[in-house]
Design an enzyme around this catalytic site. Structure first.
Site, PDB file in Angstrom:
ATOM      1  N   LYS A  37     119.336 111.356  49.871  1.00 59.45           N
ATOM      2  CA  LYS A  37     118.713 111.345  49.159  1.00 59.45           C
ATOM      3  C   LYS A  37     117.624 113.086  48.986  1.00 59.45           C
ATOM      4  O   LYS A  37     117.121 113.039  47.788  1.00 59.45           O
ATOM      5  CB  LYS A  37     118.316 109.952  49.149  1.00 59.45           C
ATOM      6  CG  LYS A  37     116.520 109.931  48.402  1.00 59.45           C
ATOM      7  CD  LYS A  37     116.799 109.301  47.242  1.00 59.45           C
ATOM      8  CE  LYS A  37     115.525 109.486  45.995  1.00 59.45           C
ATOM      9  NZ  LYS A  37     115.931 109.103  44.486  1.00 59.45           N
TER      10      LYS A  37
ATOM     11  N   LYS B 156     106.204 114.129  47.878  1.00 61.15           N
ATOM     12  CA  LYS B 156     106.731 113.484  48.905  1.00 61.15           C
ATOM     13  C   LYS B 156     108.292 113.725  49.210  1.00 61.15           C
ATOM     14  O   LYS B 156     108.013 114.527  50.793  1.00 61.15           O
ATOM     15  CB  LYS B 156     106.414 111.656  48.874  1.00 61.15           C
ATOM     16  CG  LYS B 156     107.270 110.764  50.137  1.00 61.15           C
ATOM     17  CD  LYS B 156     106.978 109.628  49.839  1.00 61.15           C
ATOM     18  CE  LYS B 156     108.269 109.137  48.961  1.00 61.15           C
ATOM     19  NZ  LYS B 156     109.056 107.782  49.168  1.00 61.15           N
TER      20      LYS B 156
HETATM   21  P1  NAD Z   1     105.479 101.987  43.010  1.00 53.93           P
HETATM   22  O1  NAD Z   1     104.210 102.473  43.879  1.00 53.93           O
HETATM   23  O2  NAD Z   1     105.491 101.757  41.852  1.00 53.93           O
HETATM   24  O3  NAD Z   1     106.108 100.550  43.855  1.00 53.93           O
HETATM   25  C1  NAD Z   1     105.941 100.138  45.296  1.00 53.93           C
HETATM   26  C2  NAD Z   1     105.149  98.932  45.402  1.00 53.93           C
HETATM   27  O4  NAD Z   1     105.290  98.521  46.892  1.00 53.93           O
HETATM   28  C3  NAD Z   1     103.884  98.709  44.998  1.00 53.93           C
HETATM   29  O5  NAD Z   1     104.078  97.898  44.006  1.00 53.93           O
HETATM   30  C4  NAD Z   1     103.177  98.322  45.997  1.00 53.93           C
HETATM   31  O6  NAD Z   1     102.122  97.080  46.040  1.00 53.93           O
HETATM   32  C5  NAD Z   1     104.399  97.740  47.505  1.00 53.93           C
HETATM   33  N1  NAD Z   1     103.370  97.889  48.281  1.00 53.93           N
HETATM   34  C6  NAD Z   1     102.756  98.714  49.711  1.00 53.93           C
HETATM   35  N2  NAD Z   1     103.233  98.493  50.630  1.00 53.93           N
HETATM   36  C7  NAD Z   1     103.167  97.293  50.771  1.00 53.93           C
HETATM   37  C8  NAD Z   1     103.013  96.502  52.080  1.00 53.93           C
HETATM   38  N3  NAD Z   1     102.663  96.543  52.864  1.00 53.93           N
HETATM   39  N4  NAD Z   1     103.772  95.044  51.422  1.00 53.93           N
HETATM   40  C9  NAD Z   1     103.783  94.628  50.304  1.00 53.93           C
HETATM   41  N5  NAD Z   1     104.199  95.568  49.255  1.00 53.93           N
HETATM   42  C10 NAD Z   1     103.654  97.211  49.620  1.00 53.93           C
HETATM   43  O7  NAD Z   1     107.197 102.707  43.467  1.00 53.93           O
HETATM   44  P2  NAD Z   1     108.454 102.850  43.259  1.00 53.93           P
HETATM   45  O8  NAD Z   1     107.966 103.969  41.956  1.00 53.93           O
HETATM   46  O9  NAD Z   1     108.699 101.874  42.792  1.00 53.93           O
HETATM   47  O10 NAD Z   1     108.994 103.824  43.957  1.00 53.93           O
HETATM   48  C11 NAD Z   1     109.402 103.015  45.182  1.00 53.93           C
HETATM   49  C12 NAD Z   1     110.907 103.944  46.259  1.00 53.93           C
HETATM   50  O11 NAD Z   1     111.651 104.155  45.803  1.00 53.93           O
HETATM   51  C13 NAD Z   1     109.592 104.977  46.541  1.00 53.93           C
HETATM   52  O12 NAD Z   1     109.550 105.119  47.967  1.00 53.93           O
HETATM   53  C14 NAD Z   1     110.020 106.280  46.174  1.00 53.93           C
HETATM   54  O13 NAD Z   1     110.203 107.390  46.618  1.00 53.93           O
HETATM   55  C15 NAD Z   1     111.090 105.884  45.546  1.00 53.93           C
HETATM   56  N6  NAD Z   1     112.357 106.157  44.525  1.00 53.93           N
HETATM   57  C16 NAD Z   1     111.618 106.357  43.079  1.00 53.93           C
HETATM   58  C17 NAD Z   1     111.968 106.799  42.152  1.00 53.93           C
HETATM   59  C18 NAD Z   1     110.834 106.371  40.356  1.00 53.93           C
HETATM   60  O14 NAD Z   1     111.722 106.707  39.409  1.00 53.93           O
HETATM   61  N7  NAD Z   1     109.788 105.701  40.322  1.00 53.93           N
HETATM   62  C19 NAD Z   1     113.261 106.930  42.123  1.00 53.93           C
HETATM   63  C20 NAD Z   1     113.881 107.164  43.277  1.00 53.93           C
HETATM   64  C21 NAD Z   1     113.554 106.151  44.411  1.00 53.93           C
END
Ligand code: NAD
Length: 293
Positions: A169, A244
Site C-alpha cells: 500500500k 501521512k
Molecule cells: P476517516 O477519518 O473518514 O475515518 C476514520 C474513522 O475512525 C472516524 O470515523 C473516526 O471517528 C474513527 N475512529 C478513530 N479512532 C477511533 C477509535 N479509537 N475507536 C473507534 N473509531 C475510531 O478516514 P477514512 O478516509 O475512512 O480512512 C480510514 C483509513 O483508510 C486510513 O488509514 C486511510 O489512510 C485509509 N484509506 C483511505 C482512503 C480514502 O480515499 N479516504 C483510501 C484508501 C485508504
C-alpha cells in the site's frame, strides 16, 4: 452469515460496513463519532456502545482507523482483551509496517489469526464494493478472510507475510502522490503555454503520459466529471492522508535503505500544502499550489 464487528465507520469504513450488511452479514458497528454509527445503523448494522462491546461475540473483526496509533490502541485496549476465542482479525487501515507487525504478533501471542488488509480505490470503490485489497499474513488466515473481503472488493492480492499488505500500500500511494504532482505540473505548464485543458486531457489520456491520477482523478475541472476538482476539491482522499502515506513511505525507505528521492520531494510538497491549511482538501487540490495560488 458471519457475526462481524466493524470499528471505524468514516469515509471508507462506513460504505465498507454497508456492503457487509447488504451481503446479509450480522454487522455490529462502533465509532467514536455518534453520527457515523447512526449512518451505519441506517444501512442495517447493529449499534455497539463501545469497541469492547462490538467484538465480544464476533467471529470476525474489521477495523478501518486513521493511523497506526489508533490501531495499536484499539487492539491493545479493546479488541484483544475482549474478543471471542477463534475470531479472525482484519485491519484495513493504512498504517506503518512496524505497527501492523506489532499488532499481528500481539494477536498471535493471544492465539488469534490476524491479517493486514489495506485498500486502494477510494470512497467510490468502497461504496461500489470494488476495492483492491493488499493482504499480509498467514495463508490460512487469508483464505478465511477472502469471502468477507470479496463483499467489499474485487481485486484481492495476498502480498506475503504480516505487514506485506501495508508495504504494498505504501509503495502504491508513493507512486500515486508522485504521479498526481506530475499531472498537476503538466496541466499548469499547458495552461502557461495556452493549451485548453480538455484538449490536453484528450491527448495525454490516450498517450504515454496517461495514469490513474489523470484518468480517474483529473485535478482540473471538466475532463473527468466525477473527480474532486469539479466540487472545489472536496475529499475524496484528503491531503492529510496523502501526506501521512508519503511520510510512511519515507520512514520505510530510511529503514530499508531504499532510494526514493521523488517520494521525498512529494512528501515535502504535500507537507507545504497541508500546512497552508489544506489538510481536509482532496489531495488533487495541490494543483492550486503548483499554480502559485
Ligand atoms: P476517516 O477519518 O473518514 O475515518 C476514520 C474513522 O475512525 C472516524 O470515523 C473516526 O471517528 C474513527 N475512529 C478513530 N479512532 C477511533 C477509535 N479509537 N475507536 C473507534 N473509531 C475510531 O478516514 P477514512 O478516509 O475512512 O480512512 C480510514 C483509513 O483508510 C486510513 O488509514 C486511510 O489512510 C485509509 N484509506 C483511505 C482512503 C480514502 O480515499 N479516504 C483510501 C484508501 C485508504
Amino acid at each position: 452469515m458471519a457475526k462481524i464487528a466493524f470499528i471505524g465507520l468514516g469515509n471508507m469504513g462506513g460504505p465498507m460496513a454497508a456492503n457487509l450488511c447488504k451481503a446479509q452479514h450480522h454487522v455490529t458497528a462502533f465509532d467514536l463519532s455518534a453520527p457515523a454509527v447512526a449512518a451505519a445503523v441506517e444501512k442495517g448494522a447493529h449499534r455497539a456502545a463501545s469497541a469492547a462491546e462490538a467484538v465480544k461475540d464476533a467471529e470476525i473483526v474489521v477495523t478501518m482507523l486513521p493511523a497506526g496509533k489508533h490501531v495499536r490502541e484499539v487492539y491493545e485496549k479493546d479488541v484483544l482483551p475482549n474478543v471471542a476465542r477463534g475470531a479472525l482479525l482484519i485491519d484495513c487501515s493504512t498504517i506503518d509496517v512496524e505497527s501492523a507487525r506489532h499488532v499481528a504478533s500481539a494477536a498471535k501471542a493471544k492465539g488469534f489469526e490476524m491479517i493486514d488488509a489495506p485498500v486502494s480505490g477510494g470512497v467510490r470503490g468502497a461504496t461500489a464494493g470494488t476495492l483492491t485489497f493488499m493482504v499480509g499474513g498467514p495463508e490460512a488466515a487469508f483464505a478465511k478472510a477472502r469471502p468477507i473481503l470479496d463483499k467489499m472488493g474485487k481485486n484481492i492480492v495476498h502480498a506475503g507475510e504480516s505487514g506485506s499488505g501495508q508495504a504494498a500500500k505504501i509503495c502504491n500511494n508513493m507512486i500515486l502522490g508522485i504521479s498526481m504532482l506530475g499531472v498537476c505540473e503538466g496541466f499548469m505548464l499547458g495552461k502557461r503555454l495556452g493549451l485548453d485543458a480538455q484538449k490536453l486531457f484528450n491527448v495525454v489520456s490516450t498517450a504515454s503520459g496517461s495514469c490513474w491520477s489523470l484518468v480517474n482523478y483529473c485535478p482540473v475541472p471538466g475532463p473527468v466529471p466525477t473527480s474532486p476538482a469539479n466540487r472545489d476539491y472536496q475529499a475524496g482522499f484528503t491531503a492529510a492522508m496523502m501526506l501521512k502515506d508519503l511520510l510512511l513511505a519515507q520512514q520505510a525507505s530510511a529503514a530499508s535503505g531504499a532510494a526514493t528521492p521523488m517520494g521525498a520531494e512529494a512528501a515535502q510538497l504535500f507537507s507545504l500544502f497541508v500546512n497552508a491549511g489544506n489538510a481536509a482538501k482532496d489531495f488533487s487540490g495541490i494543483i492550486k499550489m503548483i499554480d502559485g495560488k
